[in-house]
Design an enzyme around this catalytic site. Structure first.
Site, PDB file in Angstrom:
ATOM      1  N   HIS A 164       0.809  -1.229   0.000  1.00  0.00           N
ATOM      2  CA  HIS A 164       0.000   0.000   0.000  1.00  0.00           C
ATOM      3  C   HIS A 164       0.840   1.277   0.000  1.00  0.00           C
ATOM      4  O   HIS A 164       0.686   2.152  -0.848  1.00  0.00           O
ATOM      5  CB  HIS A 164      -0.869   0.049   1.263  1.00  0.00           C
ATOM      6  CG  HIS A 164      -1.668  -1.163   1.556  1.00  0.00           C
ATOM      7  ND1 HIS A 164      -2.875  -1.424   0.949  1.00  0.00           N
ATOM      8  CD2 HIS A 164      -1.454  -2.193   2.431  1.00  0.00           C
ATOM      9  CE1 HIS A 164      -3.375  -2.544   1.443  1.00  0.00           C
ATOM     10  NE2 HIS A 164      -2.543  -3.026   2.335  1.00  0.00           N
TER      11      HIS A 164
HETATM   12  C1  BDR Z   1      -2.544   0.644   5.627  1.00  0.00           C
HETATM   13  O1  BDR Z   1      -2.657   0.136   6.962  1.00  0.00           O
HETATM   14  C2  BDR Z   1      -1.432  -0.448   7.357  1.00  0.00           C
HETATM   15  O2  BDR Z   1      -1.649  -1.774   7.723  1.00  0.00           O
HETATM   16  C3  BDR Z   1      -0.473  -0.334   6.210  1.00  0.00           C
HETATM   17  O3  BDR Z   1       0.815   0.037   6.673  1.00  0.00           O
HETATM   18  C4  BDR Z   1      -1.071   0.723   5.318  1.00  0.00           C
HETATM   19  O4  BDR Z   1      -0.588   2.014   5.638  1.00  0.00           O
HETATM   20  C5  BDR Z   1      -3.352  -0.232   4.690  1.00  0.00           C
HETATM   21  O5  BDR Z   1      -4.693  -0.266   5.074  1.00  0.00           O
END
Ligand code: BDR
Ligand code: CA
Length: 308
Positions: free
Chosen positions: A233
């Site tokens: 992400h």
């Molecule tokens: C986001 O939440 C975290 O688990 C990850 O680092 C990312 O920023 C994805 O939903």
């Protein structure tokens, strides 16, 4: 390009910092409670900055959201926030504990600075609350968060869901916002073949980073029935600035739901194209060239200094 990264490492935060260290100038890193408690996200940021050879100033910030109770994501990232490899002890301490004022001072002192927000938006909301002028001084805020569906709930993505009041203040601030939501970030999957390219990209760091990706992917594959690995992400929010040619986007009006019984933390994206609609406030990234993006990630790993 100069960036200040606000983060909660986090496996994908770690890769985002590595990519930023090679393709931008990191003028500072701030940490927030999110994937793990603040002490752990700060320790993890210290380790990751060592791994990529960055001496950028590091300041910890909010240990809890503005209103909501702090909740973390050990079910995805493990108890440490970054399980899956034996990481070296960090060589340095954080340089301070007041992320919001570090953000304010750095934005005021640095023309054309982008904020890159990879965790709950608490620090950035606190900075905007104390110094609303920074919304117009900053070049923009590239946010990993939200999207057209959720992961923590059916409608809500983790970073926005953790601190919806903060996210709402940031989206409404008037700053230029670029948004990497889940419908985008789920296109950038670290599948087994790609993990092997990371492993062989660096003699010492490669195996360590591959171990992190294997753990991260196993969390996704255990939790969902339709993933071949983990989505990176947060890397999208860095690449949006350093490699914008990888993306297709649309501009839209976006607000954050803070009251809904079933929709708290949802990013509400107005796709209607009506003439009397609200002014667009967010560049919503929609597609990424994932193969090209992964080559850039591997190049960044390859360029990291030896950790001997
Ligand atoms: C986001 O939440 C975290 O688990 C990850 O680092 C990312 O920023 C994805 O939903
Ligand atoms: Ca994150």
């Amino acid at each position: 390009m100069k960036v200040l990264i606000d983060c909660d490492p986090g496996h994908d935060d770690a890769f985002a910092i590595i990519v930023a260290s090679q393709f931008s100038e990191i003028v500072g890193v701030t940490t927030v409670s999110g994937n793990a408690p603040l002490t752990l996200t700060t320790k993890n940021a210290r380790v990751v900055l060592d791994l990529c050879g960055s001496s950028a100033p590091l300041h910890s910030g909010a240990a809890r959201p503005l209103v909501a109770e702090p909740i973390h994501a050990a079910y995805i990232h493990g108890e440490s926030g970054i399980d899956g490899a034996i990481l070296p002890e960090p060589s340095r301490l954080a340089d301070g504990t007041d992320a919001a004022h570090f953000i304010i001072d750095t934005v005021r002192a640095t023309p054309d600075l982008w904020l890159v927000a990879l965790g709950p938006l608490t620090n950035i909301a606190l900075a905007l609350r104390a110094a609303p002028d920074i919304a117009q001084r900053v070049a923009g805020i590239s946010i990993m968060g939200g999207g057209r569906f959720g992961n923590r709930t059916a409608t809500s993505e983790f970073n926005i869901w953790c601190d919806p009041e903060a996210a709402s203040a940031v989206f409404d601030s008037g700053a230029k916002i670029v948004m990497s939501g889940l419908d985008l970030t789920h296109q950038l999957i670290a599948d087994p073949k790609r993990i092997e390219t990371v492993r062989s990209a660096h003699t010492t760091l490669g195996p360590l980073l591959a171990g992190l990706l294997e753990f991260f992917g196993s969390s996704y594959m255990a939790r969902h029935d339709d993933f071949l690995g983990a989505p990176l992400h947060d890397v999208c929010a860095v690449l949006a600035l350093t490699h914008p040619q990888l993306f297709i986007w649309k501009d839209a009006h976006v607000v954050v739901e803070i009251d809904g019984t079933h929709t708290r933390g949802m990013t509400v994206i107005d796709d209607r194209h009506v003439r009397d609609g609200n002014t667009t406030n967010v560049r919503v990234l929609e597609t990424i060239d994932a193969d090209a993006a992964f080559e850039i990630i591997v190049d960044a790993v390859h360029a990291c200094p030896s950790n001997g």
